[in-house]
Design an enzyme around this catalytic site. Structure first.
Site, mmCIF file in Angstrom:
data_model
loop_
_atom_site.group_PDB
_atom_site.id
_atom_site.type_symbol
_atom_site.label_atom_id
_atom_site.label_comp_id
_atom_site.label_asym_id
_atom_site.label_seq_id
_atom_site.Cartn_x
_atom_site.Cartn_y
_atom_site.Cartn_z
ATOM 1 N N ASP A 185 -0.464 4.191 1.118
ATOM 2 C CA ASP A 185 -1.318 5.140 1.824
ATOM 3 C C ASP A 185 -0.765 5.652 3.152
ATOM 4 O OD1 ASP A 185 -1.698 2.909 3.528
ATOM 5 O OD2 ASP A 185 -3.633 2.389 2.643
ATOM 6 N N GLY A 240 -4.947 -9.240 3.580
ATOM 7 C CA GLY A 240 -5.664 -8.397 2.619
ATOM 8 C C GLY A 240 -4.983 -8.183 1.295
ATOM 9 N N THR A 241 -4.392 -9.246 0.753
ATOM 10 C CA THR A 241 -3.850 -9.144 -0.609
ATOM 11 C C THR A 241 -4.353 -10.309 -1.448
ATOM 12 O OG1 THR A 241 -1.860 -9.072 -1.995
ATOM 13 C CG2 THR A 241 -1.639 -10.240 0.097
ATOM 14 N N ASN A 276 -7.902 -12.948 5.066
ATOM 15 C CA ASN A 276 -8.534 -12.353 3.893
ATOM 16 C C ASN A 276 -10.029 -12.615 3.966
ATOM 17 O OD1 ASN A 276 -9.302 -11.821 0.990
ATOM 18 N ND2 ASN A 276 -7.086 -11.674 0.763
ATOM 19 N N CYS A 321 10.951 22.869 -12.825
ATOM 20 C CA CYS A 321 11.561 22.836 -14.165
ATOM 21 C C CYS A 321 10.509 22.714 -15.267
ATOM 22 C CB CYS A 321 12.584 21.696 -14.259
ATOM 23 S SG CYS A 321 11.852 20.059 -14.529
ATOM 24 N N CYS A 328 14.295 16.196 -13.874
ATOM 25 C CA CYS A 328 15.492 16.714 -13.184
ATOM 26 C C CYS A 328 15.773 15.978 -11.879
ATOM 27 C CB CYS A 328 15.363 18.217 -12.928
ATOM 28 S SG CYS A 328 14.164 18.638 -11.657
ATOM 29 N N ALA A 381 -9.939 -7.940 8.281
ATOM 30 C CA ALA A 381 -8.656 -7.675 8.949
ATOM 31 C C ALA A 381 -8.855 -6.864 10.232
ATOM 32 C CB ALA A 381 -7.728 -6.923 7.991
ATOM 33 N N ASN A 414 0.830 -1.203 0.000
ATOM 34 C CA ASN A 414 0.000 0.000 0.000
ATOM 35 C C ASN A 414 0.866 1.256 0.000
ATOM 36 O OD1 ASN A 414 -1.979 -1.889 0.198
ATOM 37 N ND2 ASN A 414 -2.343 -1.582 2.378
ATOM 38 N N HIS A 471 5.662 -0.876 -2.891
ATOM 39 C CA HIS A 471 5.179 -0.164 -4.089
ATOM 40 C C HIS A 471 5.293 1.345 -3.930
ATOM 41 C CE1 HIS A 471 2.655 -3.874 -5.536
ATOM 42 N NE2 HIS A 471 3.916 -3.951 -5.876
HETATM 43 P P1 OAD Z 1 -6.304 -6.400 -4.379
HETATM 44 O O1 OAD Z 1 -7.402 -5.411 -4.595
HETATM 45 O O2 OAD Z 1 -5.850 -7.191 -5.537
HETATM 46 O O3 OAD Z 1 -6.713 -7.439 -3.250
HETATM 47 C C1 OAD Z 1 -7.276 -7.009 -2.032
HETATM 48 C C2 OAD Z 1 -7.564 -8.248 -1.203
HETATM 49 O O4 OAD Z 1 -8.031 -7.820 0.062
HETATM 50 C C3 OAD Z 1 -8.638 -9.158 -1.798
HETATM 51 O O5 OAD Z 1 -8.147 -10.489 -1.787
HETATM 52 C C4 OAD Z 1 -9.833 -8.980 -0.851
HETATM 53 O O6 OAD Z 1 -10.569 -10.191 -0.686
HETATM 54 C C5 OAD Z 1 -9.145 -8.604 0.435
HETATM 55 N N1 OAD Z 1 -9.948 -7.777 1.361
HETATM 56 C C6 OAD Z 1 -10.802 -6.768 1.056
HETATM 57 N N2 OAD Z 1 -11.308 -6.220 2.161
HETATM 58 C C7 OAD Z 1 -10.749 -6.894 3.219
HETATM 59 C C8 OAD Z 1 -10.866 -6.795 4.629
HETATM 60 N N3 OAD Z 1 -11.656 -5.887 5.206
HETATM 61 N N4 OAD Z 1 -10.152 -7.652 5.399
HETATM 62 C C9 OAD Z 1 -9.348 -8.595 4.820
HETATM 63 N N5 OAD Z 1 -9.193 -8.723 3.491
HETATM 64 C C10 OAD Z 1 -9.885 -7.895 2.692
HETATM 65 O O7 OAD Z 1 -5.096 -5.586 -3.689
HETATM 66 P P2 OAD Z 1 -3.554 -5.985 -3.569
HETATM 67 O O8 OAD Z 1 -3.381 -7.446 -3.448
HETATM 68 O O9 OAD Z 1 -2.953 -5.114 -2.532
HETATM 69 O O10 OAD Z 1 -0.068 -2.254 -7.364
HETATM 70 O O11 OAD Z 1 -3.031 -5.514 -4.979
HETATM 71 C C11 OAD Z 1 -1.680 -5.610 -5.282
HETATM 72 C C12 OAD Z 1 -1.260 -4.502 -6.183
HETATM 73 O O12 OAD Z 1 -2.128 -4.418 -7.315
HETATM 74 C C13 OAD Z 1 -1.362 -3.112 -5.585
HETATM 75 O O13 OAD Z 1 -0.294 -2.782 -4.735
HETATM 76 C C14 OAD Z 1 -1.390 -2.231 -6.794
HETATM 77 C C15 OAD Z 1 -2.378 -3.022 -7.621
HETATM 78 O O14 OAD Z 1 -2.284 -2.888 -8.983
HETATM 79 C C16 OAD Z 1 0.355 -1.290 -8.157
HETATM 80 O O15 OAD Z 1 -0.348 -0.338 -8.454
HETATM 81 C C17 OAD Z 1 1.748 -1.489 -8.659
#
Ligand code: OAD
Length: 248
Positions: free
Chosen positions: A106, A189-190, A215, A152, A132, A234, A104, A121
């Site tokens: 954020d 949460g990924t 998740n 610039c 620059c 989470a 994240n 990221h």
């Molecule tokens: P995703 O949006 O792909 O996945 C989010 C995950 O969080 C999903 O598996 C959901 O089920 C889960 N989720 C949602 N709400 C939740 C909650 N309250 N508690 C637990 N789990 C929950 O996001 P990322 O895996 O972070 O990269 O995505 C990876 C990357 O893809 C990001 O960093 C970004 C994006 O493109 C770049 O921009 C380079």
């Protein structure tokens, strides 16, 4: 295993571990009001990632991409850390968590009090001029300019990793060290579909660690890389685990 059994097993595994690390994704910030990317209502439903999140798109038309970046910035600056971020910070303060590797941008882990945060990221809180190389803090820049520009004259780019860009080398190195050095990794949460971040849990396993996933739904890791998957929010599961392991 039912969820009660899985929770007790997770408490036992975390309790036994000496070096716990966490890998977090957009899901940990959803309860702070920051939408994830691939869930219902996620950012990639509204914006095509290849049109808005690829470095070639930014270079071709920064003003267009800044429409999305500005929207993300507004959401992120309004958001506050939720109980999951706060519980991970508490876990670090109490010596149980070595580091958070986050996808994240954020800053919510840092705002919750986590000290050792590896921003895999990048971060939306800093910007750099691709021409620059001058760096800016977010508060120094007029984000309403279309697009925000360096002194610039070049369009500024936030220090977030776009598709087609490399992971910042120091973050990559620290993440690899952390994964290989931990004995338990919490993966929170990924969706684990974006490499190389998605490979970090497997690296932890190669270093001898157990992986506990939290998740809302099963992911690519479930039943494969993860030893245990806890299905839940989470913001509820992480505080529960931390209190069960460390006490109130
Ligand atoms: P995703 O949006 O792909 O996945 C989010 C995950 O969080 C999903 O598996 C959901 O089920 C889960 N989720 C949602 N709400 C939740 C909650 N309250 N508690 C637990 N789990 C929950 O996001 P990322 O895996 O972070 O990269 O995505 C990876 C990357 O893809 C990001 O960093 C970004 C994006 O493109 C770049 O921009 C380079």
């Amino acid at each position: 295993m039912d969820q009660t059994g899985a929770l007790s097993r997770a408490v036992e595994m975390i309790g036994r571990a000496d070096r716990v690390a966490a890998l977090t994704g957009a899901g940990i910030s959803v309860e702070s009001g920051v939408p994830d990317f691939r869930g219902a209502g996620g950012l990639w439903e509204k914006y095509d990632p290849f049109e808005y999140a690829h470095i070639d798109s930014f270079q071709a038309d920064p003003a267009k991409v800044w429409h999305m970046l500005r929207e993300m910035d507004r959401i992120v600056t309004r958001a506050d850390p939720n109980p999951a971020h706060l519980a991970l910070a508490e876990m670090e303060r109490r010596g149980k968590l070595t580091a958070v590797i986050t996808q994240n941008v954020d800053s919510l882990h840092q705002r919750a009090g986590s000290q050792n945060v590896i921003e895999f990221h990048g971060s939306h809180a800093r910007l750099t001029c691709p021409e620059c190389g001058r760096g800016y803090g977010r508060e120094e820049v007029d984000l309403d300019a279309d697009p925000p520009r360096c002194g610039c004259g070049q369009a500024l780019k936030p220090d977030v990793v776009f598709f087609g860009e490399a992971i910042p080398p120091s973050a990559l190195e620290l993440a690899v060290q952390t994964a290989l050095g931990c004995d338990l990794m919490l993966v929170i949460g990924t969706s684990a579909v974006v490499a190389p971040a998605s490979m970090v849990p497997a690296l932890a396993v190669r270093g001898g660690a157990k992986v506990v996933e939290i998740n809302l739904e099963p992911t690519e890791l479930t039943g494969r890389v993860a030893d245990l998957t806890l299905l839940g929010r989470a913001g509820e599961v992480i505080p529960y685990l931390v209190e069960a392991v460390l006490g109130p």
